[in-house]
Structure formats: structure tokens, C-alpha cells
Enzyme design. Structure first.
Site, PDB file in Angstrom:
ATOM      1  N   HIS A 155       0.939  -1.405  -0.109  1.00  0.00           N
ATOM      2  CA  HIS A 155       0.190  -0.004  -0.008  1.00  0.00           C
ATOM      3  C   HIS A 155       0.690   1.061   0.137  1.00  0.00           C
ATOM      4  O   HIS A 155       1.895   1.378   0.852  1.00  0.00           O
ATOM      5  CB  HIS A 155      -1.094  -0.061   1.142  1.00  0.00           C
ATOM      6  CG  HIS A 155      -0.451  -0.051   2.476  1.00  0.00           C
ATOM      7  ND1 HIS A 155      -0.403   1.212   3.231  1.00  0.00           N
ATOM      8  CD2 HIS A 155      -0.290  -0.983   3.566  1.00  0.00           C
ATOM      9  CE1 HIS A 155       0.060   1.075   4.372  1.00  0.00           C
ATOM     10  NE2 HIS A 155       0.086  -0.389   4.431  1.00  0.00           N
ATOM     11  N   ASP A 187       6.045   0.704   6.960  1.00  0.00           N
ATOM     12  CA  ASP A 187       4.608   0.500   6.714  1.00  0.00           C
ATOM     13  C   ASP A 187       4.077   1.799   5.609  1.00  0.00           C
ATOM     14  O   ASP A 187       3.525   2.595   6.377  1.00  0.00           O
ATOM     15  CB  ASP A 187       3.898   0.571   8.085  1.00  0.00           C
ATOM     16  CG  ASP A 187       2.543   0.233   8.009  1.00  0.00           C
ATOM     17  OD1 ASP A 187       2.143  -0.233   7.004  1.00  0.00           O
ATOM     18  OD2 ASP A 187       1.639   0.614   9.129  1.00  0.00           O
ATOM     19  N   GLU A 222      -4.997   1.855   2.507  1.00  0.00           N
ATOM     20  CA  GLU A 222      -5.070   0.900   3.378  1.00  0.00           C
ATOM     21  C   GLU A 222      -5.184   1.210   4.685  1.00  0.00           C
ATOM     22  O   GLU A 222      -5.947   0.390   5.701  1.00  0.00           O
ATOM     23  CB  GLU A 222      -3.715  -0.321   3.109  1.00  0.00           C
ATOM     24  CG  GLU A 222      -4.034  -1.666   3.826  1.00  0.00           C
ATOM     25  CD  GLU A 222      -3.352  -1.218   5.528  1.00  0.00           C
ATOM     26  OE1 GLU A 222      -3.598  -2.404   5.963  1.00  0.00           O
ATOM     27  OE2 GLU A 222      -2.863  -0.371   5.604  1.00  0.00           O
ATOM     28  N   GLU A 223      -4.519   2.202   5.339  1.00  0.00           N
ATOM     29  CA  GLU A 223      -4.524   2.487   6.539  1.00  0.00           C
ATOM     30  C   GLU A 223      -5.733   3.013   7.098  1.00  0.00           C
ATOM     31  O   GLU A 223      -6.184   2.686   8.328  1.00  0.00           O
ATOM     32  CB  GLU A 223      -3.293   3.530   6.818  1.00  0.00           C
ATOM     33  CG  GLU A 223      -2.253   3.486   6.586  1.00  0.00           C
ATOM     34  CD  GLU A 223      -1.678   2.254   7.746  1.00  0.00           C
ATOM     35  OE1 GLU A 223      -1.994   1.992   8.367  1.00  0.00           O
ATOM     36  OE2 GLU A 223      -0.470   1.845   7.316  1.00  0.00           O
ATOM     37  N   ASP A 283       3.206  -6.141   3.507  1.00  0.00           N
ATOM     38  CA  ASP A 283       2.985  -5.187   4.356  1.00  0.00           C
ATOM     39  C   ASP A 283       3.212  -5.692   5.805  1.00  0.00           C
ATOM     40  O   ASP A 283       2.616  -5.507   6.594  1.00  0.00           O
ATOM     41  CB  ASP A 283       1.370  -5.191   4.307  1.00  0.00           C
ATOM     42  CG  ASP A 283       0.719  -3.849   5.046  1.00  0.00           C
ATOM     43  OD1 ASP A 283       1.856  -3.080   5.466  1.00  0.00           O
ATOM     44  OD2 ASP A 283      -0.346  -3.820   5.262  1.00  0.00           O
ATOM     45  N   HIS A 333       3.464   2.885  12.522  1.00  0.00           N
ATOM     46  CA  HIS A 333       2.577   4.036  12.905  1.00  0.00           C
ATOM     47  C   HIS A 333       3.236   5.283  13.699  1.00  0.00           C
ATOM     48  O   HIS A 333       2.408   5.990  14.336  1.00  0.00           O
ATOM     49  CB  HIS A 333       0.943   3.651  13.334  1.00  0.00           C
ATOM     50  CG  HIS A 333       0.436   2.672  12.571  1.00  0.00           C
ATOM     51  ND1 HIS A 333      -0.792   2.114  13.053  1.00  0.00           N
ATOM     52  CD2 HIS A 333       0.651   2.145  11.264  1.00  0.00           C
ATOM     53  CE1 HIS A 333      -1.605   1.383  12.027  1.00  0.00           C
ATOM     54  NE2 HIS A 333      -0.483   1.419  11.193  1.00  0.00           N
TER      55      HIS A 333
END
Length: 470
Positions: A280, A292, A326-327, A354, A426
């Protein structure tokens, strides 16, 4: 009987010869990736020249343009953008928080707004706290003990689980659903312990949801670093009357148009059978999204390049898909699957990366037992590269929607060593310097090798082999 024995001997001989060819092809793929890889160079630009790529942001738009141009430079048969409407949430000014033990006596703590949260009222929120370990604990307390207070969800990831994604899954509900559940009991706000196995000062964002809760009943939700969660819990154990203040300025804006970025090598024998490899393109905004999922993006891009560089001409059409959103919505994955279904496209295999750019360990496969047994026969081909983990399991969030249109589709997920993944996930330390060039390139080669094998043999060949053995 003699004919059967002769056929079996011929089959075994051909199988042995094919394995030697496959071993040499994999060696070429790994050598090319480790000596002439592009994934690290691409990630450098994506991370350091563009940065965090939250859906709907200018950086996300710049990432679309950059990756499209790079795919076009590879000489693929097709490169195009697939429009998709995505949410646009903005963080605003930096968040601020402190613990107050008495008027004028405060200790600053590290927080960040959770993705999708509303802002605090003008001037922030200051209230007493109630600490809980789970949503069940919250419900047990009831409205009388919660109303007007800030709910502090403090359930850590389970440290004794070797599978860190299992540990993550075991506590992420407090982040995603904490605010909507606390709001039902009249809470003033929610603070959630960061999803991190390490004790540090980095708060970790991530998506949260209000479901269908009316706007008037929504409460602000933020993550607190693990070090500060420990501090806050310790202080609460000594004094239940301490207060927490926090202020955040985030806002949900109207949806905007973005794109999935798609490149294709058209198959030489079965052009209407599609193999997808992807990651992503969007990321959270605190760091630059290198693990990520910048790593998955550039590894997927390098798969099609490595196939070409290694002289492999795929039988089936190979698509690299860089999914958007995606997030905080998964809209890119859903849109790709919807279009594929509408066109009647036959997807036979999809592979997603991912889980970060760390050392590859193997794959998980969402497939039938017959296909998985065939995959296990390929395991020795990966052994020289210390790739040993082949298990049935989850493929990936962005490729999972494809299952709706095909019962025979095989999904797979690259599984690197994830012991350090949630140190960065994140958070503001998900940055380029945390990615090792060699580990990233090993992952790109590993993905390319599996795509090569699935393209060469396909699921129909797997079925034919099973029938011949019977």
C-alpha cells in the site's frame, strides 16, 4: 503395470530436471536483487524526498506520480492509474498533553491523535481518569464511574507471543473501538496505550472508528507512548485524583480522489490469467512510512523489474498494484477487486508485502490443501536463502477482497522477521534509517521467486500433477 512404472520414472526425472532449472533461476533472481537492486533507491526517494503519505494528502499525490513514472521507466507493457475516492483526515497542529497532580504541578507526556478522531474542544480537555485493561472492564464499571472522565485503555501487547501480529491483534480493539464504547458511558475522552512491545517515548497512531455514532456524541481519542502509559498508570495507583489534560486539532474533511498505481507485464501464454504483487502506497503521517508500507511498495515494484532483468518471460500477466488507502479505509483494495470482478478478470495468485522491510522468513498462504502441499515442495528451493516459514494463513488486507470473485484464487503474504516491526509501526520513528538495504533486497528477491514459481506452474498444473500421481 510396466507402462505406469515407466510414466512414474519419467515424471520423477522431469521433476528433478525442473527443480535444477528452478534452483538456478532463483539464484539469478537473488544475485540480481543483491547486486543490482532498485528497491532501496526507490525507498530513499519515497521516504526522504516525499515523506509520510496519508490518504488524500499532497504527499500521497506526489507518491502516485513518482511511482507511476518509475514503473513507466521499466518498459512494462502497461502502466495506468485507477481512480479511487479516499477519506481525507488531517492532524493539524501538534498534540499536547500533561498529567496534573495538583494545581500548577504538571508533567508533560507524549501523545498523538488517533486517525479519524475529532479534535478536542477549544482549550482542550482536562479531567480525572479511569484506567481499564479492556472494553469488558469498561462495561463492568458502568456510566456512574465513567461519565465526565477520560478513559485510559492500558492493555499492553502480550510479550510472550512470538508472533507479534498475534500480540497486536490481541489488543488493537481498544484503539479502534475504545472511543465509541467509552462515549456510550459519557466519557470526556479516550487515551490508549500505544501498540508497541517496546518501552519508549513514541506514541503510535492508527485508525479508530465512531461507527454510526452521531457527531454530537463523539469524543476525542489519542494514543500515549508506552513509557508515559507506564508513568500514568503508576501515578494513578498512588493517587486516583490526578488529572490529564490533552489538546488536539485534527479534522475529517470531504473525500478526495486518489489512485491505485498499476503496472503490467502481459503474459506470453495465458494473458488473461493475472498474478498480482503489491503493497500500500499510503502511510500514516508521523514518520515517512518506510516500513509501513514503503518497503512493500518498492519490493513489489522490483518484482517486475527483477523478472525482466533475470530474463524471465512470464506465461501469465504479472501486475504490480500499489494500493491507496489501506491505513484508514482499505478503499484501494476494494476498488481494485470491484473493477476486476466487473471485468471478469481471472486472478490466479496474489502476493502482498505489508509486514515491514526486515529479513524475509517465508510466507503464509490462503489456499486449498492441494495447493499448499505443492507449495511445500518448493520449500527446498528457498532453503539456501534461509527462507523456511511456509504456513497456511492470511494473505493481506489489500488483496483479500479479491477472494469474493474467485474460489480458486491463491493469496500469500510475505512474512519477514517482525520482532522489531511494532517498534516503528504507525510512529514517528518509521523512517528510512530503520530499513536495512540487504534485508529489503532479500525480501524483493523472495517475492520474485515465489511469483516466478506460481507463474511457471500455475494451479492447473498443480491439479494435473495430483491426478497423475493418483
Amino acid at each position: 503395470m510396466k507402462h505406469i512404472v515407466a510414466l512414474l520414472c519419467l515424471f520423477i526425472s522431469l521433476q528433478s530436471s525442473a527443480q535444477k532449472v528452478d534452483a538456478e533461476t532463483l539464484k539469478t533472481i537473488y544475485n540480481t536483487s543483491l547486486t543490482n537492486g532498485k528497491s532501496y533507491e526507490w525507498l530513499d526517494h519515497l521516504s526522504n524526498q516525499i515523506g509520510g503519505r496519508l490518504s488524500g494528502s499532497l504527499n500521497a499525490e506526489r507518491a502516485v506520480e513518482y511511482t507511476k513514472e518509475e514503473l513507466e521507466s521499466l518498459g512494462l507493457d502497461k502502466v495506468w492509474l485507477q481512480p479511487v475516492m479516499v477519506p481525507r483526515w488531517v492532524r493539524g497542529a501538534p498534540e499536547f498533553a500533561y498529567i496534573e497532580t495538583a494545581p500548577g504541578k504538571t508533567t508533560s507526556v507524549n501523545i498523538c491523535a488517533l486517525g479519524g478522531s475529532i479534535a478536542t474542544p477549544y482549550g482542550g480537555v482536562k479531567a480525572n481518569l479511569v484506567e481499564v485493561k479492556s472494553i469488558e472492564d469498561l462495561k463492568a464499571l458502568g456510566k456512574e464511574k465513567i461519565k465526565g472522565k477520560i478513559v485510559f485503555f492500558n492493555r499492553p501487547m502480550q510479550a510472550d507471543l512470538i508472533n507479534t501480529f498475534e500480540a497486536y491483534s490481541g489488543c488493537v480493539d481498544q484503539r479502534y473501538s475504545g472511543a465509541i464504547e467509552a462515549a456510550k458511558f459519557g466519557a470526556a475522552g479516550v487515551i490508549v496505550r500505544s501498540m508497541n512491545l517496546r518501552l519508549d517515548d513514541f506514541p503510535h497512531t492508527g485508525s479508530m472508528s465512531y461507527g454510526d455514532l452521531p457527531n454530537s456524541q463523539r469524543i476525542p481519542s489519542a494514543a500515549i507512548s508506552t513509557n508515559d502509559a507506564e508513568l500514568l498508570s503508576g501515578m494513578l495507583s498512588l493517587d486516583k485524583n490526578i488529572k490529564l489534560y490533552f489538546s488536539q486539532n485534527c479534522k475529517q474533511l470531504k473525500d478526495v480522489q486518489s489512485y491505485n498505481v498499476i503496472g503490467e507485464i502481459t503474459g506470453s501464454e495465458f494473458p488473461n490469467e493475472y498474478i498480482v504483487v503489491g503493497g500500500h502506497l499510503d502511510s500514516w503521517d508521523l514518520g515517512d512510512g518506510s516500513h509501513d508500507d514503503g518497503a512493500g511498495v518498492v519490493q513489489s515494484m522490483d518484482v517486475v523489474r527483477l523478472l525482466k532483468e533475470s530474463g524471465i518471460k512470464p506465461k501469465r500477466s504479472i501486475r504490480v498494484v500499489l494500493f491507496m488507502n489501506e491505513e484508514n479505509g482499505l478503499r484501494g483494495g476494494k476498488k481494485y477487486a470491484k473493477v476486476a470482478k466487473a471485468k471478469g478478470e481471472n486472478h490466479v495468485f496474489a502476493l502482498e508485502s505489508d509486514s515491514g522491510g526486515f529479513t524475509p522468513r517465508g510466507f503464509t498462504f490462503d489456499c486449498s490443501d492441494a495447493v499448499f502441499n505443492k507449495v511445500l515442495q518448493w520449500q527446498p528451493l528457498f532453503k539456501p536463502y534461509l527462507i523456511h516459514y511456509f504456513e497456511k494463513g492470511y494473505g493481506g488486507a489489500d488483496i483479500n477482497p479479491l477472494k469474493e470473485s474467485s474460489k480458486t484464487l491463491v493469496l500469500a503474504g510475505l512474512r519477514p522477521d517482525t520482532q522489531r516491526y511494532f517498534d516503528h509501526h504507525h510512529a514517528s520513528n518509521d523512517t528510512f534509517d530503520a530499513v536495512n538495504k540487504r534485508e529489503l533486497e532479500l525480501g524483493a528477491a523472495t517475492m520474485t521467486a515465489l511469483v516466478y514459481l506460481f507463474d511457471k506452474y500455475g494451479t492447473s498444473t498443480i491439479t494435473a500433477e495430483k491426478q497423475l500421481k493418483n
